[in-house]
Design a protein around this motif. Structure first.
Motif, PDB file in Angstrom:
ATOM      1  N   LEU A 251      19.092  51.527  57.889  1.00 22.59           N
ATOM      2  CA  LEU A 251      19.827  52.119  56.774  1.00 22.59           C
ATOM      3  C   LEU A 251      20.900  51.169  56.255  1.00 22.59           C
ATOM      4  N   ILE A 252      21.623  50.547  57.174  1.00 18.28           N
ATOM      5  CA  ILE A 252      22.676  49.614  56.771  1.00 18.28           C
ATOM      6  C   ILE A 252      22.088  48.391  56.090  1.00 18.28           C
ATOM      7  N   ASP A 253      20.928  47.910  56.582  1.00 14.89           N
ATOM      8  CA  ASP A 253      20.259  46.780  55.939  1.00 14.89           C
ATOM      9  C   ASP A 253      19.912  47.113  54.488  1.00 14.89           C
ATOM     10  N   LEU A 283      28.370  50.437  59.726  1.00 14.82           N
ATOM     11  CA  LEU A 283      28.504  50.025  58.325  1.00 14.82           C
ATOM     12  C   LEU A 283      29.822  49.303  58.097  1.00 14.82           C
ATOM     13  N   ARG A 284      30.893  49.817  58.672  1.00 13.58           N
ATOM     14  CA  ARG A 284      32.205  49.185  58.505  1.00 13.58           C
ATOM     15  C   ARG A 284      32.186  47.758  59.065  1.00 13.58           C
ATOM     16  N   ASN A 285      31.610  47.607  60.250  1.00 15.31           N
ATOM     17  CA  ASN A 285      31.548  46.286  60.875  1.00 15.31           C
ATOM     18  C   ASN A 285      30.682  45.328  60.066  1.00 15.31           C
ATOM     19  N   ARG A 286      29.591  45.862  59.530  1.00 17.86           N
ATOM     20  CA  ARG A 286      28.671  44.998  58.774  1.00 17.86           C
ATOM     21  C   ARG A 286      29.304  44.544  57.461  1.00 17.86           C
ATOM     22  N   ILE A 287      30.006  45.445  56.781  1.00 18.84           N
ATOM     23  CA  ILE A 287      30.699  45.073  55.535  1.00 18.84           C
ATOM     24  C   ILE A 287      31.725  43.973  55.814  1.00 18.84           C
ATOM     25  N   ASN A 297      36.316  39.750  49.272  1.00 24.72           N
ATOM     26  CA  ASN A 297      37.584  40.405  49.590  1.00 24.72           C
ATOM     27  C   ASN A 297      37.259  41.879  49.788  1.00 24.72           C
ATOM     28  N   THR A 298      37.213  42.342  51.032  1.00 23.48           N
ATOM     29  CA  THR A 298      36.706  43.679  51.345  1.00 23.48           C
ATOM     30  C   THR A 298      37.831  44.663  51.647  1.00 23.48           C
ATOM     31  N   PHE A 299      37.571  45.921  51.288  1.00 23.93           N
ATOM     32  CA  PHE A 299      38.528  47.003  51.514  1.00 23.93           C
ATOM     33  C   PHE A 299      37.797  48.165  52.176  1.00 23.93           C
ATOM     34  N   ILE A 300      38.187  48.454  53.419  1.00 20.66           N
ATOM     35  CA  ILE A 300      37.582  49.527  54.210  1.00 20.66           C
ATOM     36  C   ILE A 300      38.603  50.661  54.324  1.00 20.66           C
ATOM     37  N   PRO A 301      38.248  51.895  53.979  1.00 28.26           N
ATOM     38  CA  PRO A 301      39.245  52.977  53.983  1.00 28.26           C
ATOM     39  C   PRO A 301      39.635  53.406  55.390  1.00 28.26           C
TER      40      PRO A 301
END
Length: 341
Positions: A251-253, A283-287, A297-301
């Protein structure tokens, strides 16, 4: 000019109220509904009844925790949709009644846009990073999966979306097939941490452009489990961690393949994540991994902003209220995202 905004969220099975002073969060109160666990999914009628019970004490606590008075509120922001119509009716009706009672304007909010704008909420004593425009938002939940190009606070363009099921539904269906209970997503995530994500293979969709599809991979899992159970009736119990890890990886892929493609097409390298599935650790780790690898430049809530919370509704309401975008008292709730303005 400074504004004090009360936000009310009731789109599904969480009743929430929050208060913002400009972008700064003063309170964010939530009441969840455990009754749905007995049915393996949200029952709309039970959800709306629970909202009726919860909404008054939740709003009352939000006001008290914020240390303000109702008459201090400048505007009331509420979720107009999308969501369960019965649940939305409770929130919109309460917001309208309160608006009339304290003579304050109403601001309608698109629930999905609220998830995107949650990254602009500020909290005292924290770093408070926020994305610069333009950015790409990967919006993932039980009902929606979208890639959204955001060029301003209220300028959104959906450039990719699911043509059938949402990724959150795929997680929940996986858990249901395996008898893991509801809500299934967190259980799958927890078990996946203990499993081998490369052990089992499932079919992936081949959809042109930036759109998603998750119905096929659910069917692939269904047939896989059916065939394995014919050979070994204890197959799921003996292999559940590996099944969850492998299915979650697929799913993450799928999510990341399209997101990477969107970055290449748009040239935008600022990425945000939002929605209920953004709580998924894989998903958070993969992003974060892809961001470091590709120079994003990533933003994780924060986890508290991944759920259906009123803080994001207040934030979106603040952006609209600053532009004078209030609504009439007779505005109806809307259940479908396609019908939102």
């Amino acid at each position: 000019m400074s504004y004090l905004i009360l936000g009310i969220e009731s789109s599904c099975d969480d009743t929430s109220a929050a208060v913002l002073r400009d972008e700064f969060l003063l309170s964010n109160v939530m009441a969840s509904q455990d009754v749905h666990r007995n049915y393996g999914g949200v029952i709309p009628e039970l959800a709306s009844r629970a909202h009726q019970i919860n909404i008054l004490p939740v709003v009352d606590q939000a006001i008290k925790q914020a240390g303000v008075k109702l008459e201090d509120i400048d505007a009331i922001a509420f979720t107009r949709g999308p969501g369960l119509l019965g649940s939305l009716l409770v929130g919109t009706s309460f917001a309208k009644g309160l608006s009339l009672a304290i003579n304050k304007p109403l601001v309608e909010v698109n629930h999905l846009q609220g998830h995107i704008l949650s990254h602009f909420i500020k909290q005292a004593g924290k770093e408070n990073r926020s994305p610069e425009f333009p950015f790409l938002a990967l919006l993932v939940s039980g009902g929606h999966t979208q890639i959204v190009k955001v060029t301003d606070y209220l300028n959104f363009e959906v450039i990719g979306h699911t043509i059938d099921d949402a990724v959150g539904e795929a997680f929940d269906k996986c858990a249901k097939m395996m008898g893991l209970g509801y809500p299934g997503g967190p259980v799958v995530d927890r078990l996946a941490k203990e499993g081998d994500e490369n052990r089992f293979k499932f079919s992936k969709p081949h959809i042109a452009g930036l759109d998603y599809s998750f119905s096929g991979i659910k069917t692939s899992l269904l047939y896989f489990l059916r065939d394995q159970l014919k050979e070994n009736e204890n197959f799921i119990e003996e292999n559940k961690a590996d099944i969850c890890a492998s299915f979650q990886k697929h799913l993450i892929d799928i999510l990341l393949d399209k997101l990477i493609k969107a970055v290449k097409q748009t040239g935008i390298r600022t990425i945000t994540l939002g929605g209920g599935v953004s709580a998924n650790s894989g998903l958070r780790n993969r992003i974060e991994y892809e961001g470091q690898k590709r120079g994003w430049n990533t933003f994780i809530p924060e986890f508290k902003f991944t759920t259906d919370n009123a803080a994001m509704i207040a934030m979106s309401g603040l952006c609209k209220f600053r532009l004078g975008m209030t609504c009439e008292i007779d505005v109806p709730p809307i259940s479908r995202a396609a019908e939102m303005k």
